[in-house]
Design a protein around this motif. Structure first.
Motif, short mmCIF file in Angstrom:
data_model
loop_
_atom_site.label_atom_id
_atom_site.label_comp_id
_atom_site.label_asym_id
_atom_site.label_seq_id
_atom_site.Cartn_x
_atom_site.Cartn_y
_atom_site.Cartn_z
N TYR A 94 0.65 -1.10 0.19
CA TYR A 94 0.04 -0.14 0.12
C TYR A 94 0.90 1.12 -0.07
O TYR A 94 1.79 1.39 0.86
CB TYR A 94 -0.78 0.06 1.45
CG TYR A 94 -2.03 -1.14 1.43
CD1 TYR A 94 -1.29 -2.38 2.05
CD2 TYR A 94 -3.22 -0.85 0.78
CE1 TYR A 94 -2.32 -3.44 2.30
CE2 TYR A 94 -3.93 -2.23 1.02
CZ TYR A 94 -3.72 -3.33 1.69
OH TYR A 94 -4.47 -4.27 1.96
N ASN A 96 1.04 5.45 0.73
CA ASN A 96 0.48 6.25 1.79
C ASN A 96 1.10 7.57 1.51
O ASN A 96 2.26 7.61 1.12
CB ASN A 96 0.86 5.67 3.24
CG ASN A 96 0.61 6.85 4.49
OD1 ASN A 96 1.44 7.58 4.35
ND2 ASN A 96 -0.40 6.50 5.04
N TRP A 112 -4.43 6.72 1.70
CA TRP A 112 -3.83 5.37 1.22
C TRP A 112 -4.34 4.99 -0.20
O TRP A 112 -5.36 5.01 -0.41
CB TRP A 112 -4.46 4.23 2.16
CG TRP A 112 -3.97 4.74 3.54
CD1 TRP A 112 -4.48 5.20 4.46
CD2 TRP A 112 -2.82 3.69 4.38
NE1 TRP A 112 -3.59 5.28 5.82
CE2 TRP A 112 -2.47 4.27 5.47
CE3 TRP A 112 -1.87 2.81 3.72
CZ2 TRP A 112 -1.71 3.82 6.36
CZ3 TRP A 112 -0.78 2.45 4.42
CH2 TRP A 112 -0.85 3.05 5.85
#
Length: 122
Positions: A94, A96, A112
């Motif tokens: 992920y 961010n 995110w």
């Protein structure tokens, strides 16, 4: 509306390489720190690498010397070059970002991406 869209995941053999990209879009005024996290099945999400607006970087010990984080501020994009991949790098990755944006007023929040699967297997 601000969005982070990731790309570049996939299946790779041990020792191989992948490059992840994450592009931010929307009413962006400025982007501060950006980073990549990963979450393997049954484990907590962990920070893999981070990069400040000035380009300072930090890495979790397990990826030092193998992964490189970079960013292109003109494109609002952060990258993660992953080399010498190991089976234990298998996870959902992920991105961010800490973003200053304008929706009615100037606001700041952390966003995110949707996640991209990286699988390292022979």
């Amino acid at each position: 509306q601000v969005q982070l869209v990731e790309s570049g995941g996939g299946l790779v053999q041990p020792g191989g390489s992948l490059k992840l990209s994450c592009a931010a879009s929307g009413s962006i005024v400025s982007i501060y720190a950006m980073g990549w996290y990963r979450q393997a099945p049954g484990k907590e999400r962990e920070l893999v690498a981070g990069i400040s607006s000035g380009g300072s970087t930090n890495y979790v010990d397990s990826v030092k010397g193998r992964f490189t984080i970079s960013r292109d501020n003109a494109k609002n994009t952060v990258y993660l070059q992953m080399d010498s991949l190991k089976p234990e790098d298998t996870a959902v990755y992920y991105c961010n970002a800490d973003i200053l944006f304008r929706i009615l007023a100037i606001q700041r929040n952390t966003f995110w991406g949707q996640g991209t699967q990286v699988t390292v297997s022979s």
